[in-house]
Each structure stands twice: as C-alpha cells, then as structure tokens.
Design an enzyme around this catalytic site. Structure first.
Site: not given
Ligand code: NAD
Length: 468
Positions: A246, A280
């Site tokens: 997501e 999101c």
């Molecule tokens: P992010 O991608 O920076 O981090 C998300 C998670 O991934 C965190 O727990 C982080 O620690 C982890 N992470 C970091 N590097 C990683 C790697 N190499 N491999 C695996 N995991 C790793 O996102 P964010 O800033 O926490 O969240 C904001 C984003 O999330 C926005 O783009 C938003 O649109 C999206 N979002 C989408 C939905 C949806 O349902 N589509 C819902 C909420 C947020």
C-alpha cells in the site's frame, strides 16, 4: 519515563541499544525505543515460526473469537493508546485524531473477526469433486508507516492472525511506542509468539530491509512510500514472498460546475487535511471548474481559517504539528516553490517548531512540484480548469493511482467521470472515506493487492485445490 521493550515470543525483550522518540508538538523526548539487531529479528521470526505450528491448527471459530477479544482489548485501552499515539505522532486527541484512530482500529478488528474463508466447492459431480481451500502462509512480516500507525498495524495484523498466520511487525521509527503497547495488549489474548514486535531506527539497523530478505518470512505487508515499496518488492523476489504493498498517492479531486461551493467546502477541506494531509488517500490536488473557481477558493478559506491548530494533547486542538522534521522539510520545500508561482490564499509560512498552518495555494499548474509530487502535508494546490476532458487527463497524468473524487449535484454525471479516473477508490462528494467491508488498494505505482473485506483476507492465504 515508561520503559518500552520489544515483544518476542510473548515476553518483553530489551535491545542492546535504543533510539529516541520525540514529541513533534513539543520537540521533547517521550521515551527511548529498542533498536533491534538482526539477531533480535531472527528471534522474533523463530518465535512466530514456532507459534505458527499451533495457531494454524486452531479452529476458525477460535481464531475469530481471538480477533474479537483483541477488538475488546483495544476498546478497553483506547484512551491510553490514544494518549501515547498523540505524544509520538503529534495528531490531536480530538477531531479526526488519535481517539478517532483508536475507534477505527477497534471497528476494523471486530469486522475482521466476522469474516471467514470457507472451503469452496468448485465441482461436485460424476467426474469428481474439486474443493478450494485457503491455507495460511506462515510468518507474515508487517512494515508500517508513521501516519496512522495503530490503525495500519490492525489492518496488517488482524487479517493475518484471522487466517492462521503469525506476525512480526516493525513500526516506523517515528512512531514505535503505540505499536509496542498495542502488541503487548494483543498478547494478553493471543498465545505467545503469534504477534511479535521489533523496533529499529532505519539509520542504525534497517530491520525492514532485513525482513524483506528473511528466508522464513512468507509474506510482507507493507504500507509506506513508493520508493521503499519498490525496494521491498525487489528484495522479496529472492524468496518469492507474497506481497501486499500500500504505497503513496497523489489523489485528485475534480469539482464540476454545478456544485454549491459553500456546501462542499467542509468535505473538500477534510478530504485534503485529514491528519494534516499525512494520509495516503487524502486529496492532494484540487481541480475546480472556472465558473465556480473563485467561490470554491473563498469557501475553502472561510472554512479552513477557523480550524484550531495546536499541541496534540490540548483538548481544543483539531490539527497538530507535522509529524517529523523530514516531512516538515518536504512540505516546506514544496510550499516555498508553490508560493513563487501560485497565489497563497491561506497559510504558506511555517509556524513554531514543526507546526505548519493549513495552506491553500491557487492558480497552480501541472508543472508545479506541489501538484505533481505527493506533499503528504497540510498544503493543497488548487488548479483552475475550463474543459472537463482536460481535467480528467491531468488527474490521470500521474504514476500514482490510489484514490480520487468527483464533486457534483448530478450523481450520475459524477459517476461517469469517476469511472474514467485511474485509481483504486473513487468517491462522489467526499474523499478518503474507507470502510472495513470495502477493498482498498492502489493501481499503477500506488501498490499491489488490497486490504479489507474478503478480498483483503485472501491475500494472507495460499490456495490449495483438492481433487477427489
Ligand atoms: P517510508 O517508506 O519511509 O517508511 C515505511 C516503513 O518502511 C517504515 O517502517 C520504515 O522504517 C520502513 N523501511 C525503511 N526502509 C526500508 C527498506 N529498505 N525496506 C523495508 N522497509 C523499510 O514511508 P513513511 O514516510 O513512513 O510513510 C509515508 C508514505 O506512506 C506516504 O507515501 C504515504 O502515501 C504512504 N502510505 C500509504 C498508505 C496506503 O494504504 N496506500 C497508507 C499510509 C501511508
């Protein structure tokens, strides 16, 4: 200061090192969170693997009851969790803030308890019988973001355990505390090892990346940015993991000429500014027909200027600060660029600390970064259009495809426009309203797979077809 520990195999486990968790409203330290090592992750996966043996054999009724009990526990601890969430995330207790999020988490948990995936008979005749079974996968790795951390944890964990899987969850380093406490509470009703939590600061040890690579994790459910989602997808290829991704969105709202601007202003505002735009499926670009453009702009300003913004723990606040410095810097960069080109109707300048007032910027176009990048913050670009075909083309001209909305008194006409939008969810005269019985997910780069409802549940299973 409360001590936070990982929960592995039903017990609290300290890590060799810790990292700071800050309150975005005050800039003060709230607590230290455990910084898991690769060995801590291995221990959590081993605990989940061993719990899977028993949990996957529990009856459907037992697992349904456990999910319902979790919903009850979330309800009992809602205020405690809401307070913790507000401290680490910044969202206010009130409005569409922490108490709202806890209400959603409880509702989703209860609804998921009521779902099931009975055996489907595909054929039963003289040629033989064919039954389709849904079997749990094993250990599910859940990786969550910082915007709705409790609700998203429930969206990941509940369908996984409902279908007989076990879970290792890793929350965002910005919001680990509410997830630790949530998992601790879940462990009051679940057998040890069914749900485990490890936390880490990505800059110290990237446990998310290690989860995507882990041999003994069978699926990753990931909610976060498109960039990180792509990395997860690439890494997961090695072990052919199941994936639900997501990812980000850049949702467009299209306002048709027949609207009553004053009547839709509140819906437009919350469609864009829920959780300070850090959602999101928030509306991130607003296309308004020229015949109602000025009135829509004025009505939005009139509504937005009365929203109380302040410390999340102040009962009067309806919006809080931006959740962290990284996101604040991104929003500021995009707003600074937009103010050079567009007309600032409201806000535009940061406040104290991480506070940023609701910002409305008119007269922007497709080439402005605030329009084509996901801002994920309290700033909405407003774009004037004269030709509906052109507005639809602009809305679809994006690698993202999470949500969209159409605003009109003519519902049939709005549905026709909605049908042409390239996104997983589309709303008429509202934006971003999700519910547990309706599958939710993105098209294009906004992700793969869906959550919620029966369609979401099947993503935690493999099919086994029995021919007899
Ligand atoms: P992010 O991608 O920076 O981090 C998300 C998670 O991934 C965190 O727990 C982080 O620690 C982890 N992470 C970091 N590097 C990683 C790697 N190499 N491999 C695996 N995991 C790793 O996102 P964010 O800033 O926490 O969240 C904001 C984003 O999330 C926005 O783009 C938003 O649109 C999206 N979002 C989408 C939905 C949806 O349902 N589509 C819902 C909420 C947020």
């Amino acid at each position: 200061m409360t001590e936070f520990a990982m929960i592995i195999g039903g017990t609290r486990v300290r890590a060799a090192s810790e990292f700071d968790v800050m309150n975005p409203s005050t800039g003060k330290l709230i607590a230290k969170a455990p910084n898991a090592s690769a060995q801590d992750l291995d221990r959590a996966v081993a605990a989940a693997t061993s719990a899977f043996e028993l949990w996957s054999k529990r009856t459907d009724a037992e697992r349904s009851k456990a999910c319902l009990d979790i919903a009850g526990k979330i309800g009992e601890h809602a205020e405690e969790l809401a307070q913790l969430l507000t401290q680490e995330q910044g969202k206010p207790l009130n409005g569409l803030g922490s108490r709202f999020e806890l209400g959603g988490a409880q509702a989703w948990a209860a609804y998921t308890a009521s779902l099931s995936l009975p055996v489907k008979t595909l054929q039963d005749n003289e040629q033989g019988r064919v039954d389709l079974h849904r079997k749990p996968l094993g250990v599910v790795g859940s990786i969550t973001p910082w915007n709705w951390p409790v609700m998203i944890a429930v969206w990941h964990i509940l369908p996984a355990v409902r279908t007989g899987n076990t879970v290792v969850i890793k929350p965002s380093p910005f919001t680990p505390l509410s997830t630790i406490r949530l998992v601790e509470i879940m462990n009051e009703v679940l057998p040890a090892g069914v749900v485990n939590v490890v936390t880490s600061d990505d800059r110290l040890t990237n446990i998310g990346a290690a989860m995507a690579a882990h041999q003994d994790i069978r699926k990753i459910v990931f909610t976060g940015s498109i960039n990180t989602g792509k990395k997860v997808m690439a890494t997961a290829a090695d072990t052919v993991k199941r994936l639900t991704l997501e990812l980000g969105g850049n949702d467009a709202g299209i306002v048709l000429p027949d609207v009553d601007p004053e009547a839709i202003a509140e819906g437009l505002f919350w469609g864009a500014f829920i959780n300070n735009g850090q959602t999101c499926a928030a509306m991130k670009r607003l296309y308004v027909h020229e015949s109602v453009y000025d009135r829509v702009c004025n009505a939005l300003v009139a509504f937005a200027r009365n929203i109380p913004v302040g410390d999340g723990q102040d009962e009067k606040s309806i919006l809080g600060p931006i959740a962290n410095q990284m996101q604040f810097d991104k929003v500021k960069r995009l707003v600074d660029a937009a103010t050079q080109k567009g007309r600032v109707l409201l806000g535009g300048q940061p406040g104290q600390g991480l506070f940023f007032p609701p910002t409305l910027i008119a007269d922007l176009t497709a080439t402005d970064p605030l329009v084509f990048e996901e801002q994920f913050g309290p700033a909405l670009p407003i774009i004037k259009y004269s030709n509906l075909e052109d507005a639809i083309a602009q809305a679809n001209d994006s690698p993202n495809g999470l949500g969209g909305s159409v605003w009109s008194k003519d519902i049939e006409k709005a549905k026709q426009v909605a049908n042409r939008l390239e996104c997983g969810s589309v709303w008429i005269n509202k934006h971003g309203a999700i519910q547990p019985n309706a599958p939710f997910g993105g098209v294009k780069s906004s992700g793969c797979g869906v959550e919620f409802g029966e369609e979401g549940l099947v993503e935690y299973t493999d099919i086994q077809v029995v021919f007899s």
